[in-house]
Design a protein around this motif. Structure first.
Motif, PDB file in Angstrom:
ATOM      1  N   ASN A  70       0.793  -1.267  -0.113  1.00 45.51           N
ATOM      2  CA  ASN A  70      -0.205  -0.077  -0.002  1.00 45.51           C
ATOM      3  C   ASN A  70       0.846   1.270   0.079  1.00 45.51           C
ATOM      4  N   GLU A  71       2.120   1.155  -0.003  1.00 49.88           N
ATOM      5  CA  GLU A  71       3.043   2.440  -0.191  1.00 49.88           C
ATOM      6  C   GLU A  71       3.148   3.089   0.861  1.00 49.88           C
ATOM      7  N   THR A  72       2.950   2.658   2.196  1.00 53.10           N
ATOM      8  CA  THR A  72       2.672   3.451   3.394  1.00 53.10           C
ATOM      9  C   THR A  72       4.049   3.083   4.129  1.00 53.10           C
ATOM     10  N   PRO A  73       4.821   4.492   4.490  1.00 52.92           N
ATOM     11  CA  PRO A  73       5.732   4.512   5.256  1.00 52.92           C
ATOM     12  C   PRO A  73       5.542   4.113   6.494  1.00 52.92           C
ATOM     13  N   ILE A  74       6.392   3.020   6.861  1.00 48.40           N
ATOM     14  CA  ILE A  74       6.180   2.339   8.311  1.00 48.40           C
ATOM     15  C   ILE A  74       7.052   2.500   9.260  1.00 48.40           C
ATOM     16  N   GLY A  75       8.313   3.092   8.960  1.00 51.55           N
ATOM     17  CA  GLY A  75       9.521   3.399   9.900  1.00 51.55           C
ATOM     18  C   GLY A  75      10.703   3.799   9.336  1.00 51.55           C
ATOM     19  N   VAL A  76      11.810   3.951  10.126  1.00 54.40           N
ATOM     20  CA  VAL A  76      13.136   4.332   9.492  1.00 54.40           C
ATOM     21  C   VAL A  76      14.209   3.428  10.104  1.00 54.40           C
ATOM     22  N   VAL A  77      15.128   3.193   9.200  1.00 50.09           N
ATOM     23  CA  VAL A  77      16.312   2.321   9.587  1.00 50.09           C
ATOM     24  C   VAL A  77      17.759   3.358   9.143  1.00 50.09           C
ATOM     25  N   SER A  78      18.811   3.265   9.926  1.00 45.39           N
ATOM     26  CA  SER A  78      19.682   4.049   9.689  1.00 45.39           C
ATOM     27  C   SER A  78      21.089   3.657  10.080  1.00 45.39           C
ATOM     28  N   LEU A  79      21.869   3.869   9.401  1.00 51.72           N
ATOM     29  CA  LEU A  79      23.224   3.682   9.916  1.00 51.72           C
ATOM     30  C   LEU A  79      23.816   5.030  10.299  1.00 51.72           C
ATOM     31  N   ILE A  80      24.286   5.284  11.427  1.00 50.38           N
ATOM     32  CA  ILE A  80      24.951   6.391  11.988  1.00 50.38           C
ATOM     33  C   ILE A  80      26.397   6.220  12.594  1.00 50.38           C
ATOM     34  N   LEU A  81      26.959   7.489  12.752  1.00 46.09           N
ATOM     35  CA  LEU A  81      28.381   7.293  13.336  1.00 46.09           C
ATOM     36  C   LEU A  81      29.232   6.409  12.365  1.00 46.09           C
ATOM     37  N   ILE A  82      29.202   6.580  11.058  1.00 49.34           N
ATOM     38  CA  ILE A  82      29.887   5.685  10.253  1.00 49.34           C
ATOM     39  C   ILE A  82      31.281   6.246  10.258  1.00 49.34           C
ATOM     40  N   ASP A  83      32.011   5.294  10.269  1.00 54.83           N
ATOM     41  CA  ASP A  83      33.711   5.416  10.602  1.00 54.83           C
ATOM     42  C   ASP A  83      34.293   4.685   9.371  1.00 54.83           C
ATOM     43  N   TYR A  84      34.291   5.364   8.350  1.00 51.93           N
ATOM     44  CA  TYR A  84      34.981   4.629   6.910  1.00 51.93           C
ATOM     45  C   TYR A  84      36.053   4.111   6.950  1.00 51.93           C
ATOM     46  N   LYS A  85      37.057   4.743   7.746  1.00 54.30           N
ATOM     47  CA  LYS A  85      38.428   4.437   7.816  1.00 54.30           C
ATOM     48  C   LYS A  85      38.550   2.822   8.745  1.00 54.30           C
ATOM     49  N   ASN A  86      37.895   2.737   9.661  1.00 49.93           N
ATOM     50  CA  ASN A  86      37.697   1.642  10.506  1.00 49.93           C
ATOM     51  C   ASN A  86      36.420   0.591  10.131  1.00 49.93           C
ATOM     52  N   ARG A  87      35.859   1.098   9.259  1.00 47.81           N
ATOM     53  CA  ARG A  87      34.641   0.216   8.903  1.00 47.81           C
ATOM     54  C   ARG A  87      33.526  -0.356   9.761  1.00 47.81           C
ATOM     55  N   ASN A  88      33.243   0.788  10.384  1.00 49.72           N
ATOM     56  CA  ASN A  88      32.490   0.361  11.626  1.00 49.72           C
ATOM     57  C   ASN A  88      31.141   1.384  11.588  1.00 49.72           C
ATOM     58  N   ALA A  89      29.947   1.070  12.201  1.00 53.42           N
ATOM     59  CA  ALA A  89      28.889   2.069  12.071  1.00 53.42           C
ATOM     60  C   ALA A  89      27.930   1.487  13.286  1.00 53.42           C
ATOM     61  N   GLU A  90      27.087   2.489  13.716  1.00 52.23           N
ATOM     62  CA  GLU A  90      25.906   2.083  14.198  1.00 52.23           C
ATOM     63  C   GLU A  90      24.680   1.967  13.700  1.00 52.23           C
ATOM     64  N   CYS A  91      23.691   1.039  14.147  1.00 52.99           N
ATOM     65  CA  CYS A  91      22.435   1.116  13.391  1.00 52.99           C
ATOM     66  C   CYS A  91      21.256   1.307  14.470  1.00 52.99           C
ATOM     67  N   ILE A  92      20.433   2.180  14.002  1.00 53.46           N
ATOM     68  CA  ILE A  92      19.221   2.240  14.373  1.00 53.46           C
ATOM     69  C   ILE A  92      17.867   1.861  13.756  1.00 53.46           C
ATOM     70  N   ILE A  93      16.857   1.440  14.376  1.00 54.12           N
ATOM     71  CA  ILE A  93      15.622   1.027  13.891  1.00 54.12           C
ATOM     72  C   ILE A  93      14.502   1.537  14.707  1.00 54.12           C
ATOM     73  N   ASP A  94      13.427   2.163  13.972  1.00 53.39           N
ATOM     74  CA  ASP A  94      12.259   2.618  14.713  1.00 53.39           C
ATOM     75  C   ASP A  94      11.104   2.283  13.632  1.00 53.39           C
ATOM     76  N   ILE A  95       9.931   1.342  14.075  1.00 53.45           N
ATOM     77  CA  ILE A  95       8.779   1.084  13.288  1.00 53.45           C
ATOM     78  C   ILE A  95       7.864   2.304  14.083  1.00 53.45           C
ATOM     79  N   GLY A  96       7.537   3.119  13.060  1.00 56.47           N
ATOM     80  CA  GLY A  96       6.630   4.399  13.773  1.00 56.47           C
ATOM     81  C   GLY A  96       5.113   4.021  13.576  1.00 56.47           C
ATOM     82  N   GLU A  97       4.910   3.220  12.629  1.00 50.68           N
ATOM     83  CA  GLU A  97       3.490   2.802  12.684  1.00 50.68           C
ATOM     84  C   GLU A  97       3.173   1.481  13.261  1.00 50.68           C
ATOM     85  N   LYS A  98       2.485   1.879  14.378  1.00 48.93           N
ATOM     86  CA  LYS A  98       2.264   0.613  15.653  1.00 48.93           C
ATOM     87  C   LYS A  98       1.515  -0.536  14.846  1.00 48.93           C
TER      88      LYS A  98
END
Length: 178
Positions: A70-98
């Motif tokens: 139904n093309e409904t946006p349901i949440g967000v996923v992210s990679l944050i604090l990406i450290d390209y040199k050391n090839r690390n990142a933190e991930c976040i996920i939120d399902i906003g539509e209950k």
């Protein structure tokens, strides 16, 4: 990189998503398990956050999860604090539509994000933080292959008591060999 699973697809987050993200960001049921501060934000504060942290940071990549039927946006996923040199990142996920909670959409979205992180970006490690009372999320992360790496003891006050934040991580070879 194919940003879709059987039920969802990921698309880059844009400025047009700010008001929707603002709705999720101010829903206390949604933020109870993901936001340490539980503050209520003005639309202007959310716009600044989206501009500077989500869209404006070289060290972050954020995607809206969309229900393909139904093309409904349901949440967000992210990679944050990406450290390209050391090839690390933190991930976040939120399902906003209950109405999408507890139905496997978070698992699908996180796997798509990890596929991107490990196969496309060639990251070595992805980490996350989860509140110790969020049993469903902890179960999901372990099922995907994340391992507990540490505990930040009693750093969050929720519903009258101190709770821990659990640090978890997964390495590229662990993800490939699961």
């Amino acid at each position: 990189m194919l940003f879709e699973s059987s039920r969802i697809r990921l698309r880059k987050m844009t400025h047009e998503d700010t008001e929707l993200y603002h709705t999720w960001r101010n829903d206390m049921d949604v933020m109870q398990t993901t936001n340490p501060s539980l503050d209520v934000y003005s639309l202007e504060e959310t716009k600044v956050f989206v501009d500077q942290v989500i869209l404006g940071a070289h060290s972050a990549k954020s995607y809206i999860m969309v229900d393909k039927i139904n093309e409904t946006p349901i949440g967000v996923v992210s990679l944050i604090l990406i450290d390209y040199k050391n090839r690390n990142a933190e991930c976040i996920i939120d399902i906003g539509e209950k109405e999408y909670w507890g139905k496997g959409y978070g698992s699908e979205g996180l796997k798509l994000l990890l596929d991107y992180a490990f196969y496309e970006m060639n990251l070595h490690r992805v980490s996350l933080k989860v509140f110790s009372f969020n049993d469903r999320a902890i179960h999901l992360y372990k099922k995907i292959g994340f391992q507990q790496e540490g505990v930040i003891r009693e750093c969050l006050f929720r519903e009258g008591k101190w709770v821990d934040i659990i640090q978890m991580g997964i390495l590229q070879d662990e993800y490939f060999n699961k």
